[in-house]
Write a protein that holds these residues in place. Structure first.
Motif, short mmCIF file in Angstrom:
data_model
loop_
_atom_site.label_atom_id
_atom_site.label_comp_id
_atom_site.label_asym_id
_atom_site.label_seq_id
_atom_site.Cartn_x
_atom_site.Cartn_y
_atom_site.Cartn_z
N GLN A 242 -8.89 -4.66 0.82
CA GLN A 242 -8.74 -6.07 0.44
C GLN A 242 -9.68 -6.88 1.32
N THR A 243 -10.96 -6.62 1.18
CA THR A 243 -11.95 -7.24 2.05
C THR A 243 -12.08 -8.73 1.80
N ALA A 244 -11.74 -9.20 0.60
CA ALA A 244 -11.85 -10.63 0.33
C ALA A 244 -10.87 -11.43 1.17
N ASN A 245 -9.84 -10.76 1.71
CA ASN A 245 -8.89 -11.40 2.62
C ASN A 245 -9.38 -11.42 4.05
N GLY A 246 -10.53 -10.81 4.29
CA GLY A 246 -10.99 -10.65 5.66
C GLY A 246 -10.37 -9.46 6.34
N GLU A 247 -9.65 -8.63 5.59
CA GLU A 247 -9.02 -7.45 6.19
C GLU A 247 -10.09 -6.44 6.59
N THR A 248 -9.82 -5.73 7.66
CA THR A 248 -10.77 -4.74 8.18
C THR A 248 -10.23 -3.32 8.08
N GLY A 249 -9.02 -3.16 7.54
CA GLY A 249 -8.42 -1.85 7.44
C GLY A 249 -8.56 -1.23 6.07
N LEU A 250 -8.57 0.09 6.03
CA LEU A 250 -8.53 0.87 4.80
C LEU A 250 -7.10 1.34 4.59
N TYR A 251 -6.54 1.13 3.41
CA TYR A 251 -5.18 1.59 3.12
C TYR A 251 -5.22 3.09 2.90
N VAL A 252 -4.67 3.82 3.86
CA VAL A 252 -4.84 5.27 3.87
C VAL A 252 -3.60 6.00 3.37
N ASP A 253 -3.81 7.23 2.99
CA ASP A 253 -2.76 8.14 2.54
C ASP A 253 -3.06 9.48 3.19
N GLY A 254 -2.07 10.06 3.87
CA GLY A 254 -2.28 11.30 4.59
C GLY A 254 -2.62 12.48 3.69
N TRP A 255 -2.25 12.41 2.41
CA TRP A 255 -2.59 13.49 1.48
C TRP A 255 -4.04 13.41 1.04
N ARG A 290 -12.77 1.50 10.51
CA ARG A 290 -12.27 2.01 11.79
C ARG A 290 -10.75 1.94 11.90
N TYR A 291 -10.12 1.19 10.98
CA TYR A 291 -8.68 0.97 11.08
C TYR A 291 -7.98 1.46 9.81
N GLY A 292 -6.77 1.98 9.99
CA GLY A 292 -5.96 2.41 8.87
C GLY A 292 -4.80 1.47 8.62
N SER A 293 -4.73 0.90 7.42
CA SER A 293 -3.60 0.09 6.98
C SER A 293 -2.69 0.96 6.13
N ILE A 294 -1.54 0.40 5.71
CA ILE A 294 -0.59 1.17 4.91
C ILE A 294 0.10 0.28 3.91
N VAL A 295 0.29 0.79 2.68
CA VAL A 295 0.99 0.04 1.64
C VAL A 295 1.84 0.99 0.80
N LEU A 296 2.99 0.49 0.36
CA LEU A 296 3.78 1.11 -0.70
C LEU A 296 3.90 0.08 -1.81
N ASN A 297 3.43 0.44 -2.98
CA ASN A 297 3.31 -0.46 -4.11
C ASN A 297 4.11 0.12 -5.27
N ALA A 298 5.00 -0.68 -5.86
CA ALA A 298 5.92 -0.19 -6.89
C ALA A 298 5.49 -0.60 -8.30
N ARG A 299 4.18 -0.73 -8.53
CA ARG A 299 3.72 -1.17 -9.85
C ARG A 299 4.10 -0.19 -10.96
#
Length: 457
Positions: A242-255, A290-299
Motif C-alpha cells: 500500500q505504497t500510496a499510503n506511504g507505507e514501507t512494509g510488504l504484507y508477507v505470508d510465511g508460506w 526491508r519491513y514485513g507487515s501483516i494482514v488478515l482480510n475476509a473478502r
C-alpha cells in the motif's frame, strides 16, 4: 484504515432518554448525570490506484435537522455542527460560574472537546488557585443530545469586574471550531449565567444483540494468499503493498516467503500478528522491501461478513514507533464505503498507543471517496480507558440502520448516523509498517485473542 487501499488515507490531527443535568464538573471525564439512562438501540478494498477525495459535488450538506436527509447511498453526510464557547457572568460572592458550550445544529456524530480555564489579565484578572479552581475537562455531545451544555467552574473569591477565561485546548473532534475563547466576569449588575438542564443520552454499553455467526478460534482458523469461503486472505485484492499510503512494509505470508519470521502464529495468548525487519530484503513489483507487515482480510470469508450486526475484537496492541495497527470494514461491493473500528497511528510522533484510539467512516462510490468523518480520542481523559499495549482490550462496532456505534472495553466511545444503508461488510485486521527507521523499539506485534461476528436482522 482510512482508505488505505485507495492510497487516499488522511492522517488525523490529534436511545432511551432520562432527565439529567448537563453541567460538566471539574475532574469529570464528560458530563455529570443525575439519573442513569439506558442506551439506544471503520480498512479498504479496491485498487492502489483509487483516487482521493472527490472535488466534484459537495458531499457534506448543511442541515438544521437530520430528519429526511438524503445520504445518496453513502456518498453524502450532513455538515459538522459548529461548536462555540460563550461568555458568562456570575455574581460576586457566588461559589460557581457556569460557562456555555453550544452546537449550532443537530450533530450527525459524537462531538468531543477539551476545555481548560485560563487566568485573566491586567488589574481585573482572576487567578487559578486564588480566585477559582482550575478546570481541565472534556465535554461530549452525542447524536440527539441538547445543543447547549454548561461547564461549572468553582469560584473561591471574586469582586465586581474581575474576570478569567476559558478556551478550547484544540479544535473539537467531530465538529467545526467556532468561538474558541470565552470570558467569565464577576458582575453584580448582570443576570448570572445559569446551569443548563435537560435530557441527554447516557453512553451505551456494548452487548451483542445479534446471532453469533463467526468465532475465530485456534483450531479452525485458516489463511492463504487469496483466502476462500472458510479462509482468511493474507493479501489485499490488489496485492501486497500500500505504497500510496506511504507505507514501507510488504504484507508477507510465511508460506510464500521462506526464511522470514512467522508473520502469523498462535500462542497461549492468541493469534500473534507479527511485523518485522526482514533479515533479507524482498523484492516485490520491482521494489525492495526491508519491513514485513501483516494482514488478515475476509473478502472471501463469507461467515465473517454481515450487513447489520456487531464486530468485536479482543486484542493487545503493539507499541513500536512506525507500526500502524487497525481493525476495519469494507463494503463487499467495493471501496468505498469503509468503517474504521480502531486505528493506531504509530508513525505519528504524538500517538500514544496506551491512551489514543481512532475511529472513522469514509463515504463515496466507485473508488472515489466523497467524505470522511471521525475522531482521535485521548481515551484516558475522555473515558478512563488506557493501557492498550499493556494488556488485552475489546474493540467493537455495532452497525444498525440508524446509527453506527463504537465501543472500547464495552464503553461507547463514538457514534455516527449510518449513511450506508443496505451495504454488506467484510472485516480486515492488519499491522502496517510506515517508517524508514530501525523499527526495533518496543513490540511490533498485535495479539488477537478473540474475534467474533454477530448478525442482526
Amino acid at each position: 484504515m482510512l482508505c488505505a487501499l485507495a492510497g487516499c488515507r488522511t492522517d488525523p490531527d490529534p436511545s432511551a432518554q432520562s432527565p439529567v443535568e448537563l453541567t460538566v464538573v471539574p475532574g469529570s471525564s464528560a458530563v455529570s448525570t443525575s439519573a442513569a439512562a439506558a442506551g439506544i438501540a471503520p480498512t479498504s478494498a479496491s485498487s492502489a490506484a483509487l483516487s482521493p477525495l472527490s472535488a466534484a459535488a459537495s458531499s457534506t450538506v448543511s442541515a438544521t435537522s437530520l430528519a429526511g436527509f438524503d445520504y445518496a447511498n453513502g456518498t453524502r453526510l450532513p455538515d459538522k455542527a459548529i461548536l462555540s464557547l460563550g461568555n458568562a457572568t456570575f455574581k460576586p460572592g457566588a461559589s460557581v460560574a457556569y460557562v456555555p458550550v453550544t452546537l449550532d445544529r443537530e450533530s450527525p456524530n459524537t462531538v468531543i472537546v477539551r476545555i481548560i480555564t485560563v487566568n485573566g489579565a491586567d488589574a481585573t484578572k482572576l487567578v487559578s488557585g486564588k480566585n477559582y479552581t482550575t478546570v481541565d475537562t472534556i465535554v461530549i455531545f452525542r447524536p440527539g443530545d441538547p445543543l447547549r451544555r454548561t461547564v461549572a467552574v468553582p469560584i473561591i473569591t471574586a469582586v465586581q469586574g474581575q474576570q478569567f477565561s476559558i478556551k478550547l485546548r484544540e479544535a473539537p473532534w467531530g465538529a467545526t471550531q467556532g468561538v474558541a475563547t470565552a470570558t467569565i466576569t464577576a458582575d453584580a449588575n448582570q443576570a448570572a449565567t445559569t446551569a443548563q438542564t435537560g435530557t441527554f443520552r447516557a453512553p451505551r454499553t456494548f452487548a451483542p444483540t445479534g446471532t453469533l455467526q463467526y468465532d475465530m478460534v485456534k483450531g479452525s482458523t485458516r489463511w492463504s494468499d487469496q483466502g476462500s469461503p472458510n479462509m482468511w486472505s493474507t493479501s489485499f485484492p490488489f496485492g501486497r503493498t500500500q505504497t500510496a499510503n506511504g507505507e514501507t512494509g510488504l504484507y508477507v505470508d510465511g508460506w510464500i516467503y521462506a526464511g522470514i519470521e512467522a508473520p502469523l502464529r498462535y500462542t497461549d495468548q492468541g493469534l500473534v500478528m507479527h511485523t518485522q525487519v526482514l533479515a533479507n530484503p524482498i523484492t516485490y513489483d520491482g521494489v525492495s522491501y526491508r519491513y514485513g507487515s501483516i494482514v488478515l482480510n475476509a473478502r472471501n470469508l463469507l461467515a465473517a461478513q454481515v450487513g447489520y450486526g456487531q464486530y468485536e475484537w479482543v486484542a493487545k496492541m503493539p507499541n513500536r514507533r512506525g507500526s500502524w495497527p487497525a481493525f476495519w470494514l469494507v463494503a463487499t461491493s467495493g471501496w468505498p464505503p469503509e468503517i474504521d473500528v480502531y486505528e493506531g497511528f504509530g508513525y505519528q510522533s504524538y500517538w500514544d498507543f496506551d491512551r489514543h484510539i481512532g475511529a472513522t467512516i469514509h463515504g463515496g462510490s466507485d473508488g472515489v471517496r466523497s467524505f470522511q468523518r471521525g475522531t482521535v480520542i485521548q481515551a484516558e481523559q475522555a473515558y478512563g480507558l488506557s493501557g492498550f499495549s499493556q494488556g488485552f482490550h475489546s474493540y467493537a462496532v455495532d452497525i444498525q440502520r440508524d446509527y453506527i456505534t463504537w465501543f472500547v472495553d464495552g464503553k461507547e466511545t463514538y457514534q455516527s448516523v449510518n449513511p450506508f444503508q443496505g451495504f454488506r461488510w467484510y472485516p480486515i485486521m492488519d499491522v502496517a509498517v510506515k517508517t524508514d527507521g530501525a523499527y526495533t523499539d518496543g513490540s511490533g506485534d498485535m495479539i488477537v485473542s478473540r474475534f467474533r461476528t454477530y448478525v442482526s436482522p
